[in-house]
Motif scaffolding. Sequence first.
Motif, PDB file in Angstrom:
ATOM      1  N   UNK A  38      68.245 -16.962 167.708  1.00  0.00           N
ATOM      2  CA  UNK A  38      68.042 -16.546 166.312  1.00  0.00           C
ATOM      3  C   UNK A  38      66.608 -16.818 165.878  1.00  0.00           C
ATOM      4  N   UNK A  39      66.070 -17.958 166.236  1.00  0.00           N
ATOM      5  CA  UNK A  39      64.704 -18.300 165.846  1.00  0.00           C
ATOM      6  C   UNK A  39      63.681 -17.433 166.573  1.00  0.00           C
ATOM      7  N   UNK A  40      63.910 -17.198 167.856  1.00  0.00           N
ATOM      8  CA  UNK A  40      62.964 -16.372 168.618  1.00  0.00           C
ATOM      9  C   UNK A  40      62.946 -14.937 168.116  1.00  0.00           C
ATOM     10  N   UNK A  41      64.091 -14.435 167.658  1.00  0.00           N
ATOM     11  CA  UNK A  41      64.165 -13.062 167.165  1.00  0.00           C
ATOM     12  C   UNK A  41      63.777 -12.942 165.689  1.00  0.00           C
ATOM     13  N   UNK A  42      64.138 -13.952 164.883  1.00  0.00           N
ATOM     14  CA  UNK A  42      63.925 -13.837 163.448  1.00  0.00           C
ATOM     15  C   UNK A  42      62.705 -14.558 162.911  1.00  0.00           C
ATOM     16  N   UNK A  43      62.201 -15.540 163.655  1.00  0.00           N
ATOM     17  CA  UNK A  43      61.085 -16.350 163.177  1.00  0.00           C
ATOM     18  C   UNK A  43      60.244 -16.785 164.374  1.00  0.00           C
ATOM     19  N   UNK A  44      59.733 -15.812 165.146  1.00  0.00           N
ATOM     20  CA  UNK A  44      59.054 -16.130 166.409  1.00  0.00           C
ATOM     21  C   UNK A  44      57.806 -16.991 166.259  1.00  0.00           C
ATOM     22  N   UNK A  45      57.204 -17.007 165.091  1.00  0.00           N
ATOM     23  CA  UNK A  45      55.986 -17.805 164.901  1.00  0.00           C
ATOM     24  C   UNK A  45      56.279 -19.300 164.734  1.00  0.00           C
ATOM     25  N   UNK A  46      57.538 -19.667 164.542  1.00  0.00           N
ATOM     26  CA  UNK A  46      57.892 -21.080 164.394  1.00  0.00           C
ATOM     27  C   UNK A  46      57.734 -21.784 165.735  1.00  0.00           C
ATOM     28  N   UNK A  47      56.985 -22.879 165.752  1.00  0.00           N
ATOM     29  CA  UNK A  47      56.662 -23.559 167.006  1.00  0.00           C
ATOM     30  C   UNK A  47      57.649 -24.659 167.402  1.00  0.00           C
TER      31      UNK A  47
END
Length: 74
Positions: A38-47
Motif C-alpha cells: 500500500x505504501x509503495x503504491x500510494x505513497x512511494x516517496x515515504x522513506x
Amino acid sequence: MSKKLAKCTLFDLHFFLSEKGQIEIEMSSVDPDVFRDAMENGFPEYEGTHKISSLLRYLNSMGNEIRETAKRYI
C-alpha cells in the motif's frame, strides 16, 4: 486552533477480564506485506516503509510469544 493530524493503529495487544472472570487476549495488526504494498503504491516517496514493515513483523512475533507465554498464567 491547531489542526489534528490523522493517525492509524498499526498494532494492538489487549488483555481483558471478562464478566465470568476469564482473561481474554486480543491481538490485531496491519499485515506487514499489505502495508508495504500500500505504501509503495500510494505513497512511494515515504522513506520509512521498510522500517515500519520490519517493526510490524517484530511486533507480531513478540505479540505471539507474549500470548503463548501468558497462557501458562491463565
